[in-house]
Write a protein that holds these residues in place. Structure first.
Motif, PDB file in Angstrom:
ATOM      1  N   ALA A 181       4.620  21.459  22.401  1.00  0.00           N
ATOM      2  CA  ALA A 181       5.215  20.456  23.290  1.00  0.00           C
ATOM      3  C   ALA A 181       5.501  19.234  22.428  1.00  0.00           C
ATOM      4  O   ALA A 181       4.592  18.646  21.844  1.00  0.00           O
ATOM      5  N   LEU A 182       6.785  18.866  22.335  1.00  0.00           N
ATOM      6  CA  LEU A 182       7.220  17.833  21.397  1.00  0.00           C
ATOM      7  C   LEU A 182       7.677  16.575  22.123  1.00  0.00           C
ATOM      8  O   LEU A 182       8.434  16.647  23.097  1.00  0.00           O
ATOM      9  N   ILE A 242       0.034  23.119  21.889  1.00  0.00           N
ATOM     10  CA  ILE A 242      -0.214  22.023  20.956  1.00  0.00           C
ATOM     11  C   ILE A 242       0.832  20.924  21.161  1.00  0.00           C
ATOM     12  O   ILE A 242       2.032  21.190  21.121  1.00  0.00           O
ATOM     13  N   GLY A 243       0.386  19.721  21.403  1.00  0.00           N
ATOM     14  CA  GLY A 243       1.277  18.583  21.530  1.00  0.00           C
ATOM     15  C   GLY A 243       1.590  18.003  20.165  1.00  0.00           C
ATOM     16  O   GLY A 243       0.707  17.891  19.314  1.00  0.00           O
ATOM     17  N   VAL A 244       2.846  17.640  19.935  1.00  0.00           N
ATOM     18  CA  VAL A 244       3.275  17.063  18.668  1.00  0.00           C
ATOM     19  C   VAL A 244       4.029  15.767  18.962  1.00  0.00           C
ATOM     20  O   VAL A 244       5.027  15.781  19.691  1.00  0.00           O
ATOM     21  N   ASP A 287       1.691   5.257  23.623  1.00  0.00           N
ATOM     22  CA  ASP A 287       0.705   5.475  24.682  1.00  0.00           C
ATOM     23  C   ASP A 287       1.265   6.371  25.776  1.00  0.00           C
ATOM     24  O   ASP A 287       0.603   7.311  26.240  1.00  0.00           O
ATOM     25  N   ASP A 288       2.498   6.110  26.190  1.00  0.00           N
ATOM     26  CA  ASP A 288       3.122   6.935  27.232  1.00  0.00           C
ATOM     27  C   ASP A 288       3.361   8.364  26.731  1.00  0.00           C
ATOM     28  O   ASP A 288       3.197   9.330  27.483  1.00  0.00           O
ATOM     29  N   LEU A 303      -0.904  14.909  27.351  1.00  0.00           N
ATOM     30  CA  LEU A 303      -2.178  15.279  27.973  1.00  0.00           C
ATOM     31  C   LEU A 303      -1.961  15.782  29.399  1.00  0.00           C
ATOM     32  O   LEU A 303      -2.629  16.723  29.843  1.00  0.00           O
ATOM     33  N   ARG A 304      -1.023  15.162  30.122  1.00  0.00           N
ATOM     34  CA  ARG A 304      -0.712  15.656  31.473  1.00  0.00           C
ATOM     35  C   ARG A 304      -0.132  17.065  31.413  1.00  0.00           C
ATOM     36  O   ARG A 304      -0.289  17.868  32.341  1.00  0.00           O
ATOM     37  N   ASP A 305       0.519  17.362  30.305  1.00  0.00           N
ATOM     38  CA  ASP A 305       1.114  18.691  30.117  1.00  0.00           C
ATOM     39  C   ASP A 305       0.050  19.750  29.831  1.00  0.00           C
ATOM     40  O   ASP A 305       0.344  20.940  29.770  1.00  0.00           O
ATOM     41  N   GLY A 306      -1.194  19.300  29.608  1.00  0.00           N
ATOM     42  CA  GLY A 306      -2.304  20.230  29.413  1.00  0.00           C
ATOM     43  C   GLY A 306      -2.439  20.757  27.996  1.00  0.00           C
ATOM     44  O   GLY A 306      -2.879  21.896  27.801  1.00  0.00           O
TER      45      GLY A 306
END
Length: 368
Positions: free
Chosen positions: A121-122, A91-93, A133-134, A140-143
């Motif tokens: 992933a923080l 999970i991206g945060v 945006d970056d 997203l690149r981190d999957g």
């Protein structure tokens, strides 16, 4: 929270939908682990006071969502969820910071993800909108399988709406935390969990009014996102209590001892006897300068701080409104896991948490 308490909070929903939603939340949160047996329909009927038909329909909904299974002659059990149990979700945060206001929320997120076999992933944007945006692209690149996001917002509704729309365009499930779309609630279809800052501010004003104060000021940070809700709640409570509003904005980055001294003179000249202050550093500075000016806290000026980050460390420990930051993080994590595993079968969740009043010495209530 007991199931019957949660149902009372969801009175606007159909009873079986409200019950199904609460049961679903508990299953996703791991209150009932995979393979565990759920209460029988009659046990749930007795504990909630709902009819057998309502309970049965709620269970039927969770069976359709493949969250639970019925086993003839054995009962109802939490179903295995291969998406969570066999595949480690990531999970991206995205947060503006993780050391003060959102620090406790991060701990809530991390604890809940760990309990469910997921990882975090923080990324931190440091309150700089141009980094978002970056930051999202890197996650997203981190999957990552889903996102929890706290976009940087100002008090410009049009610009904020455009920024939120860009954030919401991500190709994976997303939950907003401490943010929602500006404008009519009916047009907001985001999944989010937010603090009820207006409700918290109103509770603070009512608390001071109950202590006998009729001249209650609001001292708040200008341009802070939280101040929008605090200001609305303060004004609403003043109107309800027939109290004349007295609003003072401070520029937090440049606000110092001299400005605090002028503020205290202004409050005294206006006859103000109590103030709600956003946030803890501003309230602590007011306390320190009041002591030098011979103004006694809470005898001459009662204070309630909004945030409760370091309120207990003030010279006179500050009574404070405490947003439920850790709980917010847990709920945001539960929401994103549920959204990933259930997709379109899951209704949109929009949660609002009312801050809690923590009474200390600065308001004078303990003396009574």
């Amino acid at each position: 929270m007991r199931i019957d308490d949660a149902l009372r909070e969801s009175a606007s929903a159909l009873k079986f939908e409200a019950l199904a939603d609460e049961l679903r939340r508990r299953v996703v949160a791991g209150t009932w682990p995979v393979g565990s047996k759920l209460p029988t329909e009659r046990e749930l009927m007795r504990s909630t006071g709902l009819s057998l038909t309502t309970v049965r329909r709620a269970y039927d909904t969770l069976v359709e969502d493949q969250l639970i299974v019925r086993r003839r002659g054995a009962g109802t059990f939490v179903a295995a969820r291969p998406e969570v149990e066999q595949t480690a979700l990531r999970i991206g945060v995205m947060l503006p910071e993780a050391h003060s206001y959102f620090g406790r929320a991060v701990r809530g997120i991390e604890e809940t993800l760990t309990e469910n076999g997921a990882s975090l992933a923080l990324v931190i944007t440091e309150y700089r909108a141009h980094r978002e945006d970056d930051a999202l692209a890197s996650l997203l690149r981190d999957g990552v399988d889903g996102l929890i996001a706290v976009p940087v917002l100002t008090q410009d509704a049009g610009r904020d709406a455009l920024r939120l729309e860009r954030v919401l365009e991500q190709p994976v499930p997303l939950v907003l935390m401490e943010r929602r779309l500006p404008g009519p609630v009916a047009l907001d279809d985001t999944e989010h969990v937010v603090s009820d800052h207006a409700g918290g501010a109103a509770d603070a004003v009512r608390h001071l009014a109950d202590l006998g104060h009729r001249r209650i000021a609001l001292v708040h940070r200008q341009r802070a996102y939280t101040s929008l809700g605090v200001l609305d709640g303060y004004r609403a409570a003043c109107g309800h209590l027939d109290i004349e509003p007295d609003v003072i904005g401070v520029d937090a980055p440049t606000w110092g001892a001299g400005a605090a001294d002028l503020l205290l003179v202004d409050l005294r000249d206006r006859g103000v006897t109590a103030a709600l202050v956003l946030g803890d550093p501003e309230a602590t500075l007011i306390e320190a300068r009041a002591a030098l000016a011979g103004i006694r806290i809470p005898d001459d000026l009662a204070l309630v701080s909004y945030d409760d980050e370091v309120a207990d460390l003030a010279p006179v420990p500050l009574t404070a409104m405490a947003p439920a930051k850790f709980r917010m993080g847990r709920l945001a994590a539960e929401l994103i896991l549920g959204r990933i595993t259930q997709r379109s079968a899951r209704p949109i969740h929009q949660m609002r948490l009312r801050p809690r009043l923590v009474v200390r010495e600065s308001c004078g209530a303990r003396r009574r």
